[in-house]
Write an enzyme that holds these catalytic residues in place. Structure first.
Site, mmCIF file in Angstrom:
data_model
loop_
_atom_site.group_PDB
_atom_site.id
_atom_site.type_symbol
_atom_site.label_atom_id
_atom_site.label_comp_id
_atom_site.label_asym_id
_atom_site.label_seq_id
_atom_site.Cartn_x
_atom_site.Cartn_y
_atom_site.Cartn_z
ATOM 1 C CB THR A 36 135.633 99.579 -20.027
ATOM 2 O OG1 THR A 36 136.435 98.663 -20.765
ATOM 3 C CG2 THR A 36 136.265 100.965 -20.181
ATOM 4 C CG ASP A 37 138.641 95.020 -19.547
ATOM 5 O OD1 ASP A 37 138.290 95.777 -20.467
ATOM 6 O OD2 ASP A 37 138.744 93.782 -19.691
ATOM 7 C CD GLU A 38 138.612 98.524 -24.501
ATOM 8 O OE1 GLU A 38 139.106 99.508 -25.078
ATOM 9 O OE2 GLU A 38 137.893 97.698 -25.080
ATOM 10 C CB ALA B 97 129.434 105.166 -22.721
ATOM 11 C CD GLU B 98 128.774 107.612 -29.192
ATOM 12 O OE1 GLU B 98 129.059 106.616 -29.885
ATOM 13 O OE2 GLU B 98 127.712 108.258 -29.329
ATOM 14 C CG ASP C 221 123.109 114.359 -24.498
ATOM 15 O OD1 ASP C 221 123.843 113.870 -23.620
ATOM 16 O OD2 ASP C 221 123.539 114.812 -25.572
ATOM 17 C CB ILE C 222 123.870 111.694 -19.610
ATOM 18 C CG1 ILE C 222 125.066 111.527 -20.561
ATOM 19 C CG2 ILE C 222 123.115 110.383 -19.449
ATOM 20 C CD1 ILE C 222 126.187 110.654 -19.989
ATOM 21 C CG LEU D 15 116.455 106.361 -28.332
ATOM 22 C CD1 LEU D 15 115.039 106.460 -28.904
ATOM 23 C CD2 LEU D 15 116.760 104.898 -27.982
ATOM 24 C CE LYS E 295 133.074 103.833 -19.797
ATOM 25 N NZ LYS E 295 131.613 104.043 -19.567
ATOM 26 C CE1 TYR F 140 134.124 102.992 -24.387
ATOM 27 C CE2 TYR F 140 135.868 101.331 -24.300
ATOM 28 C CZ TYR F 140 134.628 101.793 -23.889
ATOM 29 O OH TYR F 140 133.898 101.073 -22.981
HETATM 30 P P1 NAD Z 1 126.116 100.523 -26.384
HETATM 31 O O1 NAD Z 1 126.929 101.342 -27.324
HETATM 32 O O2 NAD Z 1 125.489 99.269 -26.863
HETATM 33 O O3 NAD Z 1 124.939 101.422 -25.759
HETATM 34 C C1 NAD Z 1 125.151 102.740 -25.317
HETATM 35 C C2 NAD Z 1 123.784 103.347 -25.047
HETATM 36 O O4 NAD Z 1 123.989 104.687 -24.545
HETATM 37 C C3 NAD Z 1 122.910 103.477 -26.301
HETATM 38 O O5 NAD Z 1 121.589 103.101 -26.024
HETATM 39 C C4 NAD Z 1 122.983 104.974 -26.639
HETATM 40 O O6 NAD Z 1 121.837 105.450 -27.305
HETATM 41 C C5 NAD Z 1 123.138 105.576 -25.247
HETATM 42 N N1 NAD Z 1 123.768 106.896 -25.254
HETATM 43 C C6 NAD Z 1 124.890 107.259 -25.933
HETATM 44 N N2 NAD Z 1 125.177 108.558 -25.690
HETATM 45 C C7 NAD Z 1 124.223 109.005 -24.834
HETATM 46 C C8 NAD Z 1 123.991 110.258 -24.188
HETATM 47 N N3 NAD Z 1 124.795 111.312 -24.408
HETATM 48 N N4 NAD Z 1 122.932 110.368 -23.361
HETATM 49 C C9 NAD Z 1 122.103 109.311 -23.154
HETATM 50 N N5 NAD Z 1 122.264 108.121 -23.736
HETATM 51 C C10 NAD Z 1 123.329 107.964 -24.559
HETATM 52 O O7 NAD Z 1 127.077 100.238 -25.145
HETATM 53 P P2 NAD Z 1 127.174 98.953 -24.205
HETATM 54 O O8 NAD Z 1 128.060 97.956 -24.852
HETATM 55 O O9 NAD Z 1 125.814 98.569 -23.778
HETATM 56 O O10 NAD Z 1 127.978 99.569 -22.976
HETATM 57 C C11 NAD Z 1 127.296 100.204 -21.890
HETATM 58 C C12 NAD Z 1 128.315 100.726 -20.899
HETATM 59 O O11 NAD Z 1 129.118 99.648 -20.424
HETATM 60 C C13 NAD Z 1 129.281 101.746 -21.504
HETATM 61 O O12 NAD Z 1 129.510 102.739 -20.529
HETATM 62 C C14 NAD Z 1 130.548 100.955 -21.765
HETATM 63 O O13 NAD Z 1 131.682 101.770 -21.676
HETATM 64 C C15 NAD Z 1 130.497 99.950 -20.640
HETATM 65 N N6 NAD Z 1 131.142 98.647 -20.896
HETATM 66 C C16 NAD Z 1 130.853 97.933 -22.021
HETATM 67 C C17 NAD Z 1 131.428 96.677 -22.210
HETATM 68 C C18 NAD Z 1 131.124 95.826 -23.424
HETATM 69 O O14 NAD Z 1 131.765 94.780 -23.603
HETATM 70 N N7 NAD Z 1 130.161 96.181 -24.258
HETATM 71 C C19 NAD Z 1 132.314 96.174 -21.247
HETATM 72 C C20 NAD Z 1 132.607 96.946 -20.116
HETATM 73 C C21 NAD Z 1 132.000 98.171 -19.942
HETATM 74 O O1 DAU Z 2 137.009 95.235 -22.583
HETATM 75 C C1 DAU Z 2 135.773 95.892 -22.491
HETATM 76 C C2 DAU Z 2 135.462 96.565 -23.796
HETATM 77 O O2 DAU Z 2 135.133 95.533 -24.713
HETATM 78 C C3 DAU Z 2 134.342 97.583 -23.696
HETATM 79 O O3 DAU Z 2 134.733 98.635 -22.856
HETATM 80 C C4 DAU Z 2 133.983 98.126 -25.080
HETATM 81 O O4 DAU Z 2 132.865 98.987 -24.986
HETATM 82 C C5 DAU Z 2 133.648 96.961 -25.983
HETATM 83 O O5 DAU Z 2 133.381 97.429 -27.288
HETATM 84 C C6 DAU Z 2 134.791 95.954 -26.013
HETATM 85 O O6 DAU Z 2 135.952 96.513 -26.664
HETATM 86 P P1 DAU Z 2 136.848 95.643 -27.678
HETATM 87 O O7 DAU Z 2 137.580 96.549 -28.560
HETATM 88 O O8 DAU Z 2 137.621 94.611 -26.939
HETATM 89 O O9 DAU Z 2 135.634 94.870 -28.453
HETATM 90 P P2 DAU Z 2 135.408 94.526 -30.000
HETATM 91 O O10 DAU Z 2 134.252 93.588 -30.052
HETATM 92 O O11 DAU Z 2 135.359 95.750 -30.841
HETATM 93 O O12 DAU Z 2 136.727 93.732 -30.377
HETATM 94 C C7 DAU Z 2 137.092 92.548 -29.678
HETATM 95 C C8 DAU Z 2 138.405 92.075 -30.277
HETATM 96 O O13 DAU Z 2 138.153 91.597 -31.607
HETATM 97 C C9 DAU Z 2 139.453 93.157 -30.404
HETATM 98 O O14 DAU Z 2 140.736 92.595 -30.134
HETATM 99 C C10 DAU Z 2 139.376 93.596 -31.849
HETATM 100 C C11 DAU Z 2 138.928 92.329 -32.575
HETATM 101 N N1 DAU Z 2 138.060 92.538 -33.762
HETATM 102 C C12 DAU Z 2 136.984 93.349 -33.653
HETATM 103 C C13 DAU Z 2 136.163 93.563 -34.739
HETATM 104 C C14 DAU Z 2 134.966 94.491 -34.634
HETATM 105 C C15 DAU Z 2 138.356 91.876 -34.952
HETATM 106 O O15 DAU Z 2 139.331 91.111 -35.042
HETATM 107 N N2 DAU Z 2 137.541 92.093 -36.023
HETATM 108 C C16 DAU Z 2 136.469 92.930 -35.987
HETATM 109 O O16 DAU Z 2 135.786 93.117 -37.017
#
Ligand code: NAD
Ligand code: DAU
Length: 354
Positions: free
Chosen positions: A132-134, A81-82, A57-58, A33, A162, A158
């Site tokens: 993630t693809d990043e 994750a963060e 915490d993991i 949380l 990952k 980040y």
């Molecule tokens: P999010 O930031 O919305 O959620 C992360 C969750 O992990 C939160 O509930 C947080 O409380 C929990 N958490 C953080 N540190 C922790 C710890 N040390 N122990 C236990 N819980 C912890 O993230 P999300 O967007 O839901 O992403 C989830 C996973 O998917 C991540 O691993 C991220 O890298 C991956 N991912 C996200 C995206 C995307 O577009 N959001 C795309 C590809 C992969």
């Molecule tokens: O590709 C997968 C990743 O996608 C995940 O691993 C990450 O957890 C997730 O956060 C996301 O990363 P991005 O950096 O691509 O997502 P974000 O929504 O932060 O940004 C998407 C695009 O939009 C990026 O090119 C930056 C831009 N952006 C983002 C914000 C927050 C803006 O132009 N303005 C903004 O205010």
């Protein structure tokens, strides 16, 4: 049962909700949380006897060992994750701690637990790491999309954290035989998405009459996938993925950021028109770029289709409409997540972007 980590976040919560809606198997959700974890996402299953929540915490090995010994999960799905690139630029430490050290400790606890299982239980056990693809870095406009064999070239704290976690997962399979699976997914969008990320930020700012901050020229490209399609892909990999394999998950849906913002504006113009009759597009404001901003991500998800028969169910048109409608239907959720630390983050990230 299965153990889900980070199940109170955006994707984890959607995964838990979908899992309980489609399967009988119980879920144990371990979540620290942080600012991104929100139990309101899971209110509808709070009283479900198949659902157990533990705040933790993991990286807390004694807690994780105790939970594994007590609940004896047959799989771990690691979402914890963060996850926000901009936060990793302004403060990388938490990313190293959770994404690298946390994943390492979780893996090591899983290895010890798995080592004590019977032969049949060991064969059935899975550790699925959600990545993630990043990790693959940035593409030029003419490059082919990322396959699973693309070299790792992470560019932000980040994505580097990952990438490190992916390598640890791979090493635990290669060295100890831990039955692991890794998914590398593109950008998700959908309900319960925290409004620090592009799509939910644009929706909530538009409705609040605030500027829509587009970084740089808005021409960076992301490959967008509706979150429930990501969840179905993870279930498919958990059920049928080959041990030690990596699966790229994506939406076959590449779009420049500015197109995404314009689409959100057009939907809001239709569903919740501004009182002055003007378009929400008027609120778009180009601001200073993200340092080290990756230009383009694109996922080649053909392995998922070829080996596991998975394809996304939503098109971008259907998924983004559902998403915008969800935010319009849930003003209470939006108000709650914007209280407290959220406004401090908005100030920190956006006041430095003239
Ligand atoms: P999010 O930031 O919305 O959620 C992360 C969750 O992990 C939160 O509930 C947080 O409380 C929990 N958490 C953080 N540190 C922790 C710890 N040390 N122990 C236990 N819980 C912890 O993230 P999300 O967007 O839901 O992403 C989830 C996973 O998917 C991540 O691993 C991220 O890298 C991956 N991912 C996200 C995206 C995307 O577009 N959001 C795309 C590809 C992969
Ligand atoms: O590709 C997968 C990743 O996608 C995940 O691993 C990450 O957890 C997730 O956060 C996301 O990363 P991005 O950096 O691509 O997502 P974000 O929504 O932060 O940004 C998407 C695009 O939009 C990026 O090119 C930056 C831009 N952006 C983002 C914000 C927050 C803006 O132009 N303005 C903004 O205010």
């Amino acid at each position: 049962m299965i153990l889900v980590t980070g199940g109170a976040g955006f994707i984890g919560a959607n995964f838990v909700l979908d899992w309980l809606a489609t399967r009988d198997e119980p879920v144990l959700n371990l979540d620290k949380l942080t600012y991104a974890g929100n139990l309101e996402n899971l209110a509808s299953v709070q009283a479900d006897e198949r659902y157990v929540f533990v705040q933790g915490d993991i990286a807390d090995t004694p807690l994780v060992m105790q939970l594994l010994d007590q609940h004896k999960p047959r799989a771990i799905v690691n979402f914890a994750a963060e996850s926000h690139v901009d936060r990793s630029i302004l403060g990388p430490e938490d990313f190293i701690q959770t994404n690298i050290v946390g994943t390492f400790r979780l893996l090591d606890a899983a290895r010890k637990y798995w080592g004590g299982l019977s032969t049949n239980e060991q064969a059935a056990f899975r550790f699925l790491h959600v990545s993630t693809d990043e990790v693959y870095g940035s593409l030029s406009a003419s490059d082919p999309a990322f396959t699973e064999n693309h070299r790792y070239e992470p560019n932000s704290p980040y994505s580097a954290s990952k990438a490190a976690s992916d390598h640890l997962v791979r090493a635990y399979h290669h060295t100890y035989g831990l039955p692991v699976l890794t998914t590398n997914c593109s950008n998700n969008y959908g309900p319960h998405h925290f409004p620090e990320k592009l799509i939910p930020l644009m929706i909530v700012n538009a409705l609040a009459g605030k500027p829509l901050p587009v970084y740089g020229n808005g021409m960076q490209v992301r490959d967008w996938l509706y979150v429930r399609d990501h969840c179905s892909a993870i279930r498919r990999v958990l059920d049928g993925g080959r041990l030690g394999e990596v699966y790229n998950v994506g939406g076959w849906n590449e779009k420049p950021n500015i197109d995404i913002v314009h689409t959100v504006c057009a939907l809001l113009d239709e569903l919740r028109p501004r009182s002055d009759g003007k378009s929400y597009r008027e609120q778009v404001k180009f601001v200073a770029d993200r340092p080290g901003h990756d230009q383009r991500y694109a996922i080649d998800a053909s392995k998922m289709e070829r080996e596991l028969g998975w394809k996304p169910a939503e098109t971008f048109a259907t998924g983004i409409r559902k998403t915008v409608q969800w935010y319009l239907d849930n003003p209470g959720w939006v108000a709650n997540v914007q209280s407290g630390a959220y406004s401090k983050w908005v100030q920190t990230n956006y006041t430095s972007r003239p």
